[in-house]
Design a protein around this motif. Structure first.
Motif, PDB file in Angstrom:
ATOM      1  N   ASP A  39       1.199  -1.323   0.222  1.00 24.64           N
ATOM      2  CA  ASP A  39      -0.009   0.496  -0.293  1.00 24.64           C
ATOM      3  C   ASP A  39       0.977   1.382  -0.478  1.00 24.64           C
ATOM      4  N   LEU A  43       0.847   4.363  -3.082  1.00 20.81           N
ATOM      5  CA  LEU A  43       0.209   5.660  -2.522  1.00 20.81           C
ATOM      6  C   LEU A  43       2.011   6.124  -2.486  1.00 20.81           C
ATOM      7  N   LEU A 119      -7.054   5.566  -2.404  1.00 21.94           N
ATOM      8  CA  LEU A 119      -7.281   5.262  -3.910  1.00 21.94           C
ATOM      9  C   LEU A 119      -8.335   5.072  -4.106  1.00 21.94           C
ATOM     10  N   LEU A 148      -3.587  -4.528  -6.605  1.00 19.94           N
ATOM     11  CA  LEU A 148      -4.033  -2.913  -5.586  1.00 19.94           C
ATOM     12  C   LEU A 148      -6.053  -3.257  -5.724  1.00 19.94           C
TER      13      LEU A 148
END
Length: 229
Positions: A39, A43, A119, A148
């Motif tokens: 994650d 990002l 997201l 993802l």
């Protein structure tokens, strides 16, 4: 976005430098075996891609200034960088397509917490850029985008049973949910647009390309410096 002195967004390798600033490592060396690390990699990659585009980093990433500050504080607390002085667009000023894709993703979330919410907005905004979606997210390969989406938006991602390109798939889902037929033929293999929906999505990532250009530039500089005048 307030950037440290020396990080200039118009430099070709600024995205790599910004990724390093956030994570402490080069994007090519990121360990994404654990979900939390994955994650943070995603990002950081999206923010680095926004840096490479220039302009307002928050806007390019699809976030408000407060959301960007919260993301940086929560996921990259050791990075000396924060957002400021960005006036959020009103909902009427945000592109309708971005809103539609964002809401599609939000409705299909499979994780709790802020990361999935961020997201959804970030993927929707970056989907408006012209390249393959994984490239405009700053990811290293399409497989990272698939991971993802399966992690954070599993009900939606699971519907892509034929491995359609993700941008095309998003719009197909939007049309189907609204009762529209997007395709001109009932069978994909008979469609003239087959390659647009299912074509190859491999290639070199944007940050890998910038890193190669930077290293090549350094070699050229070294060669020039080594020649006698």
């Amino acid at each position: 976005m307030h950037l440290p002195v020396g990080l200039e967004v118009d430099r070709p390798h600024a995205g790599i430098e910004f990724y390093r600033l956030l994570t402490g490592c080069d994007p090519a060396e990121a360990d994404i075996s654990a979900d939390d690390n994955f994650d943070r990699h995603v990002l950081a990659s999206i923010l680095a891609a926004a840096v490479m585009d220039g302009g307002s980093i928050a806007e390019r990433a699809g976030l408000s200034a407060q959301e960007l500050n919260d993301l940086l504080t929560g996921c990259f607390p050791s990075a000396m960088v924060r957002a400021f002085a960005w006036i959020p667009k009103s909902i009427s000023e945000i592109d309708d397509e971005t809103i539609m894709v964002r809401d599609l993703l939000l409705a299909q979330r499979s994780t709790e917490g802020d990361v999935g919410h961020w997201l959804a907005a970030m993927v929707a905004r970056r989907a408006m850029e012209p390249n393959h979606l994984w490239e405009d997210l700053g990811l290293r390969e399409r497989a990272e985008l698939s991971r993802l989406l399966m992690r954070h938006f599993a009900p939606l991602a699971a519907r892509n049973t034929r491995n359609m390109r993700w941008k095309r798939f998003f719009y197909r889902m939007l049309c189907e949910d609204d009762g529209f037929v997007m395709c001109t033929t009932p069978v994909c293999t008979q469609c003239n647009d087959f390659d647009l929906c299912f074509g190859e999505e491999s290639g070199e990532s944007r940050m890998a390309e910038r890193r190669r250009e930077f290293l090549r530039g350094g070699d050229d500089h070294a060669d020039a410096g080594g020649r006698s005048v």
